[in-house]
Design a protein around this motif. Structure first.
Motif, mmCIF file in Angstrom:
data_model
loop_
_atom_site.group_PDB
_atom_site.id
_atom_site.type_symbol
_atom_site.label_atom_id
_atom_site.label_comp_id
_atom_site.label_asym_id
_atom_site.label_seq_id
_atom_site.Cartn_x
_atom_site.Cartn_y
_atom_site.Cartn_z
ATOM 1 N N ILE A 86 0.275 6.291 6.931
ATOM 2 C CA ILE A 86 1.105 5.401 7.389
ATOM 3 C C ILE A 86 1.550 5.042 5.406
ATOM 4 N N LEU A 87 1.073 5.942 4.571
ATOM 5 C CA LEU A 87 0.948 5.180 2.868
ATOM 6 C C LEU A 87 2.470 6.043 2.251
ATOM 7 N N TYR A 88 2.766 7.436 2.795
ATOM 8 C CA TYR A 88 3.604 8.159 3.800
ATOM 9 C C TYR A 88 5.209 7.344 3.728
ATOM 10 N N ALA A 89 4.790 6.491 5.452
ATOM 11 C CA ALA A 89 5.527 6.243 6.220
ATOM 12 C C ALA A 89 6.208 4.534 5.162
ATOM 13 N N PHE A 90 5.104 4.456 4.385
ATOM 14 C CA PHE A 90 5.345 2.538 3.648
ATOM 15 C C PHE A 90 5.777 2.728 2.291
ATOM 16 N N ILE A 91 5.771 3.861 1.440
ATOM 17 C CA ILE A 91 6.054 3.779 -0.174
ATOM 18 C C ILE A 91 7.652 5.059 -0.065
ATOM 19 N N LEU A 92 7.207 6.154 0.634
ATOM 20 C CA LEU A 92 7.966 7.105 0.491
ATOM 21 C C LEU A 92 9.722 6.947 0.921
ATOM 22 N N LEU B 105 6.563 14.461 7.611
ATOM 23 C CA LEU B 105 7.585 12.954 6.777
ATOM 24 C C LEU B 105 8.021 13.595 5.572
ATOM 25 N N LEU B 106 6.660 14.680 5.016
ATOM 26 C CA LEU B 106 7.729 14.628 3.230
ATOM 27 C C LEU B 106 8.660 15.739 3.407
ATOM 28 N N VAL B 107 8.367 17.133 4.695
ATOM 29 C CA VAL B 107 9.461 17.894 4.665
ATOM 30 C C VAL B 107 10.565 17.453 4.699
ATOM 31 N N PRO B 108 10.317 16.831 5.689
ATOM 32 C CA PRO B 108 12.283 16.173 6.202
ATOM 33 C C PRO B 108 12.317 15.486 4.934
ATOM 34 N N PHE B 109 12.148 14.642 5.073
ATOM 35 C CA PHE B 109 12.471 13.421 2.980
ATOM 36 C C PHE B 109 13.119 14.735 1.814
ATOM 37 N N GLY B 110 12.254 15.580 2.204
ATOM 38 C CA GLY B 110 12.503 16.660 0.866
ATOM 39 C C GLY B 110 13.616 17.078 0.734
ATOM 40 N N SER C 200 15.894 -1.395 -0.628
ATOM 41 C CA SER C 200 14.028 -0.352 0.027
ATOM 42 C C SER C 200 12.554 -0.958 -1.193
ATOM 43 N N LEU C 201 13.152 -0.872 -2.817
ATOM 44 C CA LEU C 201 11.942 -0.744 -3.449
ATOM 45 C C LEU C 201 11.674 -1.952 -2.623
ATOM 46 N N PHE C 202 12.125 -3.179 -3.109
ATOM 47 C CA PHE C 202 11.512 -4.372 -2.494
ATOM 48 C C PHE C 202 11.208 -4.900 -0.782
ATOM 49 N N TYR C 203 11.685 -4.149 -0.137
ATOM 50 C CA TYR C 203 10.892 -3.387 1.675
ATOM 51 C C TYR C 203 9.373 -2.678 1.617
ATOM 52 N N VAL D 65 -0.711 -1.718 9.174
ATOM 53 C CA VAL D 65 -2.095 -2.174 8.014
ATOM 54 C C VAL D 65 -0.545 -2.239 6.853
ATOM 55 N N SER D 66 -1.518 -2.950 5.511
ATOM 56 C CA SER D 66 -1.287 -3.545 4.269
ATOM 57 C C SER D 66 -0.909 -2.194 3.289
ATOM 58 N N ILE D 67 -0.466 -1.792 1.753
ATOM 59 C CA ILE D 67 -0.313 -0.631 1.215
ATOM 60 C C ILE D 67 -1.642 -0.654 1.180
ATOM 61 N N ILE D 68 -2.047 -1.890 -0.019
ATOM 62 C CA ILE D 68 -3.250 -2.289 -0.721
ATOM 63 C C ILE D 68 -4.237 -2.259 0.497
#
Length: 354
Positions: A265-271, A332-337, A105-108, A240-243
């Motif tokens: 996008i950042l939540y979906a790609f990072i968390l 995103l944050l609530v379901p992930f939490g 997942s970190l690699f992804y 779009v990339s994270i950067i």
């Protein structure tokens, strides 16, 4: 024990991942079979980009399905019971599975910080024979104290046609104007070729100096205003990339603009990719010790359905939050939490379950 279980788990991942990739590419190829270019090189490039694009979907599913198959195989062969009889705990048996899932997942996440995320656009560009152009037309944007107009923008090849830049002073008045038929993004600057630069005098009085016009071979402006940032902020394209997403977020915050799409996008790609190792904990908790304690076929079916539902929910929540339906923190944050709390709860109880 760690290496032995890790090798078995990685073998399942490779088998399922390759099978899913071949299935995805085959189905996607059938969709474009009548549109393949005549060049063999372009066809190979299409399959390469399609392979990378499919990885967005196949890697998380492959990890989850491999976890299900790993535990079912371990239980069916009675190795699970044997490891427990030798004194290993359920957490110790889970540790190689969780670590490998976490590292993948970190690699992804790391891949999402690279041009890997633009694989779909490049594959479609080959089929549509657009030479990777992905044209955006008639784009008017504000960047710092500049208003910029692009008649045609090619984000993937970092090129623009007929660009006009209006520079404003602190009072919001136009102080300079630049126009060029062609511009390219080079070394973090937009470089205008053969630009016409007009300077507006501050003191507009009869007899004073008037509008000054100069021709410049190369004009560097708009530092850090990357082409994909333009495509991300002002077009409905979530690839779009994270950067680039981080830089887009900084620009939007400086302009006090709505940043919900970029945050999503950042939540979906990072968390969100880390829901995979968290789900492996829940699967490990409900895995039986002996095959005779439950129906392995039915249990495997339930595990597979749960894994696919978990992946589908987070994927759908990501798309819905990017579309602006609801705030990304809620989608995103609530379901992930909730999943994180459940996984911690099951991890604490996993050694207590018989």
């Amino acid at each position: 024990m760690f290496l032995y279980l890790g090798r078995r788990y990685v073998r399942f991942i490779l088998i399922i991942f390759c099978a899913l990739e071949m299935f995805f590419i085959s189905i996607d190829s059938l969709k474009y079979i009548d549109q393949f270019p005549n060049s063999a090189n372009l066809i190979v490039l299409f399959f390469a980009y399609d392979f990378l694009y499919a990885l967005n979907y196949t890697l998380p599913i492959a990890i989850l399905l491999s976890t299900v198959m790993f535990y079912l195989n371990l239980v069916k062969s009675n190795q699970y019971t044997a490891f427990l009889a030798l004194g290993y705990t359920k957490r110790q048996i889970l540790s190689p599975i969780f670590c490998i899932a976490f590292l993948l997942s970190l690699f992804y996440v790391g891949l999402n910080a690279t041009p890997f995320v633009y694989a779909q656009e490049r594959a479609e560009a080959i089929i549509l024979q657009e030479n990777f152009s992905n044209i955006t037309e008639d784009l008017l944007v504000k960047y710092e104290n500049n208003y910029v107009y692009f008649e045609k923008l090619y984000p993937l090849i970092k090129k623009a046609e007929n660009i006009k830049v209006f520079q404003l002073d602190e009072e919001g008045q136009v102080q300079a104007f630049a126009h060029s038929k062609e511009a390219r993004f080079i070394d973090d600057y937009w470089v205008l070729s053969y630009a016409i630069v007009s300077q507006v005098p501050k003191d507009i009085t009869l007899g004073k100096n008037g509008l000054s016009v100069a021709n410049v071979d190369q004009l560097k402006i708009l530092k850090g205003f990357r082409p994909k940032i333009l495509d991300t902020i002002y077009q409905n394209k979530p690839s779009v990339s994270i950067i680039d997403a981080v830089q887009s977020l900084m620009i939007l915050q400086n302009q006090d603009a709505n940043s919900e799409k970029i945050r999503a996008i950042l939540y979906a790609f990072i968390l969100i990719p880390f829901f995979v190792p968290l789900t492996t904990i829940i699967i490990a908790y409900y895995a039986p010790i002996l095959a005779r304690y439950s129906n392995l076929a039915l249990l495997g079916f339930i595990f597979i359905v749960i894994s696919l539902v978990m992946w589908g929910l987070f994927f759908a929540f990501g798309k819905l939050s990017m579309s602006g339906l609801l705030p990304p923190e809620l989608m995103l944050l609530v379901p992930f939490g909730i999943l994180f709390i459940l996984s911690i709860f099951y991890y604490k109880k996993i050694n207590l379950k018989i």
